[in-house]
Enzyme design. Structure first.
Site, PDB file in Angstrom:
ATOM      1  N   GLU A 763      -5.339 -37.532  20.238  1.00 24.51           N
ATOM      2  CA  GLU A 763      -3.720 -36.475  21.029  1.00 24.51           C
ATOM      3  C   GLU A 763      -3.584 -36.494  19.580  1.00 24.51           C
ATOM      4  O   GLU A 763      -3.484 -37.136  18.767  1.00 24.51           O
ATOM      5  CB  GLU A 763      -2.792 -37.864  21.941  1.00 24.51           C
ATOM      6  CG  GLU A 763      -1.393 -36.805  23.014  1.00 24.51           C
ATOM      7  CD  GLU A 763      -0.269 -36.895  21.275  1.00 24.51           C
ATOM      8  OE1 GLU A 763       0.227 -35.842  21.121  1.00 24.51           O
ATOM      9  OE2 GLU A 763       0.103 -37.730  20.801  1.00 24.51           O
ATOM     10  N   CYS A 797       5.407 -36.782  18.740  1.00 23.82           N
ATOM     11  CA  CYS A 797       4.786 -35.296  19.492  1.00 23.82           C
ATOM     12  C   CYS A 797       5.467 -34.100  20.516  1.00 23.82           C
ATOM     13  O   CYS A 797       4.898 -33.088  20.843  1.00 23.82           O
ATOM     14  CB  CYS A 797       3.325 -35.499  19.517  1.00 23.82           C
ATOM     15  SG  CYS A 797       2.986 -36.746  20.558  1.00 23.82           S
TER      16      CYS A 797
END
Length: 1003
Positions: A763, A797
């Site tokens: 990720e 994020c």
């Protein structure tokens, strides 16, 4: 309950039977007096009034009620008749809505800007304005004074509530105060010309505490107390100067305790202690409201001078229930309307028996509730000035008139303000008027008299008044795994705040300790160590972490290989049990872990707390998921068995990030463990102490030696060595795109002796956008963007780094956005008032500052908030007029920097939002059904959030992960995630022997 008259001897109680008989008699009289006698002409006239027809239709059709109220909710944001017509058609053309013929005819147009469309828009807005005028006493002072005159002519008095209390900036909070200061002066000037007043203070205003401070927070009671207290003192001094009374409203449950904690000490100050023209509200639908009343009575006795206690039932039942279910908190409100009514009556009795300490204001539209209060007041011979009866403007008008005609003091709660800020209030009134449980609706439905006036009874599970947990959400399909989620800490509760404070003190005393790697079940001393520091105070060492060498890495690999032989064959039930014990330990140590994240990661407490919940949820969810997967899938045919099953991959390397130092490594580690793999956890250097705490918890939960190992070390040496190691089968990484791509490339190279291709789950961040269209609720949108962009200093994020705003609302949105961000408190996360803490280290600080400097050359700097000089702080920064192609709009910053872009229409907005290399999270603030539908299909993100913040994904509710360059792999916390740690196998056996075979299960 037996009512005791304080003027009689204790041997002369007033029995329940006498009170009930008198209540019934008074209620019958009031009901008869409120029965409306209307002429045939009036009935025929109202039959053709659109506002009355709308109310009637919503009572008969629940689906129409929902869609119509949604349409009304967005009307104030719509600037043109064409927009209004289009939204009406979109909302009311829903397949689930059965429209009355009159509405079908009204909406029968093909183009919103056509003449029929304009007629529909005009008709509907006129009807809504007429409805609003029923419940809002005035949009300006002349209208308000006219309403007051009408009330006074009916022998009633009033309290004024200024609408628009949902403040999100300090400018708005100051404006709210200024409006009240000006209003009190205007009203008392007008009152000087009144011939007589039914009240010692002819002017009364009602205020909400949260409107005096945009950052009002139950976690920060002292800070909120100081900020709000300053403004309340100004308000109370002005009220005394002009001769006005002030009443404090009660809002959502999360603010209740903080509101009382602010008001009680303030009203004990010498300057205000002798004031009797002040009031406080309690809501009977809350389970702890009776205890609150008892405590207020004790406080009032200590104060020595009475104030007024307004007793109401409460206006946020649906919201409180939803909030409790979403957060898995105990439900603060009673489950049954009858229980609220029963509690209201027992609180009425307690209040009136203490009338010399708290004067009573009985606020209800239920004739039974008002009659019960009158019966008790008569039995206790309560002086008229110590009790009054209250109703909302436009609600139960006939009841108010009947009470006034009988000589009772009646006060009408009068909302005052423009339609736009008043729309939320209007919706609440419409919901109340059309609810099945509403006394007003029941009285119109022809319900028998004995049913309407019967004494309320406690509903099941409510009688003891204890808090109860909400029911779990049902699974929608057999493939969905549901868990009992961990509940975040409710910092509105004092004991939770105390526990958090104690943990911060305890952890601070433990800073500076040394943490060693865990290899083959042993904590191994090392020669090299690194220091982890507090980003808010870099001179404060959080801990020293031992660093493994290449030899240490090889030892860990060897231990994992040996342990794998047993662990892969360990029953899933055993592995799952360890994960569930880990979840329990995480929750048991919640406040301690929160404190470590405050000190080492620079997270404010609420941001840390949700990590503990997420980590515990990962443990329980993946345990349940593996139990689901641990069943052979059968594809048998005659004479042959065909089975589909899974086996673990082997050794998994987990490289965890610093921004979610507990939740993300927990999820990655336990997913690999429960699937039968052995795990090496290499944490981010700057948050290694928190990772060490996770290692301790897993050991305490019972992970066998060698199955899990904690291997902190240099990324460029030890990390690179492990990534390339031929015995590592899978690598799980969360971090930057640059490092993620390097890992992906290195893992793809086949090493000598390697007999497999490595699975990489990575990720790698995002450049996330929120789109705001012209129909958006700007209160919600501005607050949502601020929270998404600046929560944890933009170091998520999923954080919002771009907001795309339609041109028609661009300027007002920018104005409120900048003011809201300017109101944020920047500082040490140990301070409960802090909303924006430090960035993680000096390198991040330097990189973000460089980005800001470059941004100033290409875009307009709308805000650069100052920040503390010490520590790695950067205040929120907002750029406007940003070029969608610029580096500011394209490159991930990972800090509190927000870019705002203008789009001419929704098509362009979606185009800008999609124009990046990332596809992680995105958001839309809109009340336009077609825009919402399009975003669901066209917005290129892994997680799309509509009309809410875009951060804070919850396990098994919002599985998290994206695509494009945001990463590779399935969503964490979702039903596909564990499959990445398993190799599927098919086993086929021919079970025929010489022409015969078992026939069980074959038709």
């Amino acid at each position: 309950m037996t009512i005791v008259n304080p003027t009689r001897s204790s041997s002369e109680p007033i029995s329940d039977l006498k009170i009930e008989a008198q209540t019934q008699a008074i209620a019958s009289q009031l009901l008869a007096a409120t029965t409306e006698k209307r002429s045939l002409f009036a009935k025929l006239r109202d039959k053709f009034r659109w506002d009355d027809m709308l109310l009637g239709w919503t009572m008969e059709n629940p689906s129409l009620r929902v869609q119509l109220f949604r349409a009304i909710d967005c009307l104030p944001s719509l600037a043109t008749k064409a927009q209004i017509a289009r939204h009406l058609q979109e909302y009311l053309s829903d397949a689930a809505v059965e429209l009355p013929q009159a509405l079908k005819d009204l909406l029968n147009f093909t183009a919103p800007d056509s003449l029929p469309g304009q007629v529909a828009a005009t008709t509907m807005t006129t009807a809504v304005e007429t409805l609003a005028r029923k419940y809002i006493a005035g949009e300006n002072l002349p209208q308000m004074l006219k309403s007051i005159d009408r009330l006074r002519n009916q022998s009633m008095t009033f309290t004024i509530d200024v609408l628009g209390e949902a403040v999100i900036t300090e400018t708005e909070a100051q404006s709210y105060l200024d409006r009240y200061l000006e209003l009190m002066g205007q009203l008392t000037t007008a009152a000087s010309n009144w011939r007589s007043a039914p009240d010692a203070s002819p002017v009364q205003v009602s205020v909400k505490l949260t409107a005096f401070y945009s950052q009002f927070d139950p976690l920060d009671v002292r800070g909120s107390q100081a900020k709000v207290g300053d403004r309340l003192r100004i308000l109370l001094r002005k009220a005394q100067e002009v001769g006005a009374a002030v009443h404090f409203d009660m809002e959502q449950y999360r603010y209740k305790n903080a509101t009382l904690e602010v008001l009680k000490p303030l009203l004990l100050e010498p300057e205000f202690r002798d004031r009797t023209d002040i009031g406080i509200t309690l809501q009977a639908y809350l389970r702890d409201s009776y205890q609150d009343l008892q405590e207020l009575i004790s406080w009032a006795k200590k104060r020595g001078n009475p104030i007024t206690l307004r007793l109401i039932k409460g206006a946020y039942w649906d919201r409180e229930t939803i909030v409790a279910r979403q957060n898995h908190w105990a439900t603060p409100v009673y489950n049954h309307k009858s229980s609220t009514d029963a509690n209201f009556e027992r609180m009425t009795a307690l209040l009136l028996t203490n009338h010399e300490y708290l004067h009573a204001a009985i606020g209800s539209h239920n004739i039974r509730s008002q009659a019960h209060a009158i019966a008790i007041s008569q039995a206790l011979n309560i002086p008229p000035q110590q009790i009054e009866f209250q109703v909302l403007y436009g609600m139960a008008d006939n009841l108010a008139i009947a009470l006034a005609q009988q000589g009772h003091r009646v006060r009408v709660y009068c909302p005052y303000g423009a339609l736009i800020p008043g729309m939320a209030y209007l919706i609440r009134r419409l919901l109340e008027n059309t609810a099945n449980t509403s006394f007003l609706r029941q009285s119109l439905s022809g319900q028998p008299l004995e049913g309407l006036l019967a004494a309320p009874i406690w509903g099941e599970g409510d009688a003891d008044g204890n808090e109860v947990l909400p029911l779990p959400m049902p699974a929608s399909t057999a493939l969905v795994t549901r868990i009992d989620p961990a509940a975040d800490t409710d910092y509105a509760i004092e004991r939770c705040r105390s526990a958090a404070t104690a943990a911060l003190t305890s952890v601070k005393s433990k800073l500076g300790q040394t943490y060693q790697p865990l290899i083959n079940g042993e904590w191994v001393p090392t020669t090299a160590t690194i220091q982890s520091v507090n980003p808010a105070h870099p001179n404060e060492i959080v801990g020293s972490i031992g660093q493994i060498t290449i030899d240490g890495a090889e030892s860990a690999i060897s231990a994992a290989q040996a342990a794998f032989k047993t662990w892969k064959n360990t029953p899933v039930a055993t592995r799952s049990a360890i994960l569930r014990r880990a979840a329990d330990l995480l929750e048991a140590r919640r406040h301690e872990l929160n404190a470590w994240m405050v000190f080492e990661a620079g997270k404010p407490l609420p941001q840390a707390d949700v990590e503990v919940s997420e980590a515990a949820d990962f443990c329980r969810y993946y345990a349940a998921e593996m139990e689901r997967l641990d069943r052979e899938t059968v594809y048998d045919v005659a004479g042959e068995t065909d089975r589909y099953l899974y086996r673990p991959k082997g050794i998994v390397l987990v490289i965890s990030p610093w921004n979610f130092p507990l939740a993300i490594p927990t999820g990655m580690v336990v997913a690999a463990l429960v699937t039968g793999n052995c795990v090496l956890l290499k944490p981010a250097a700057v948050t290694s102490v928190i990772a060490a705490k996770l290692a301790e918890i897993l050991v305490d939960a019972g992970i066998p030696k060698g199955v899990f190992q904690f291997v902190p070390g240099s990324g460029s040496t030890v990390g690179a060595h492990l990534v390339k190691h031929p015995h590592v089968q899978a690598i799980v990484f969360t971090g930057s795109q640059e490092v993620g791509c390097e890992i992906y490339a290195s893992a793809a190279i086949l090493q000598p002796g390697q007999k497999h291709l490595k699975r990489v789950i990575a990720e790698m961040g995002g450049k996330n956008a929120i789109v705001v269209d012209e129909s958006a609720d700007l209160d919600l949108a501005v607050q949502g963007v601020v929270d998404s962009a600046f929560g944890y200093s933009g170091q998520k994020c999923s954080a919002c780094s771009r907001v795309v705003v339609l041109a028609s609302i661009y300027e007002p949105f920018i104005e409120r956005l900048v003011a809201a961000a300017k109101s944020l408190n920047v500082g040490d996360p140990i301070d409960p008032s802090t909303k924006v803490g430090p960035v993680i280290d000096t390198a991040a600080q330097h990189r973000i500052r460089e980005t800001i400097a470059k941004g100033k050359t290409t875009a307009t700097l709308a805000l650069e908030l100052p920040s503390p000089d010490s520590g790695y702080f950067i205040g929120p920064v907002i750029f406007t007029d940003v070029d969608p192609q610029s580096a500011l709009a394209q490159e991930e910053i990972f800090g509190p920097v927000l870019s705002v872009m203008k789009a001419e229409d929704f098509d362009r907005a979606i185009e800008i939002a999609n124009n990046t290399n990332f596809a992680l999270t995105g958001g839309l603030y809109s009340r336009t059904p077609s825009h919402i539908d399009r975003a669901k299909v066209e917005f290129e993100v892994g997680n799309l959030y509509i009309n809410r913040t875009i951060t804070g994904a919850i396990v098994a509710r919002q599985p998290f992960g994206g695509y494009k360059l945001s990463g590779v792999g399935s969503k964490a916390g979702g039903p596909d995630y564990l499959l990445q740690f398993l190799d599927p196998r098919t086993v086929t056996e021919n079970i025929q022997r010489q022409g015969f075979a078992p026939i069980e299960g074959i038709d």
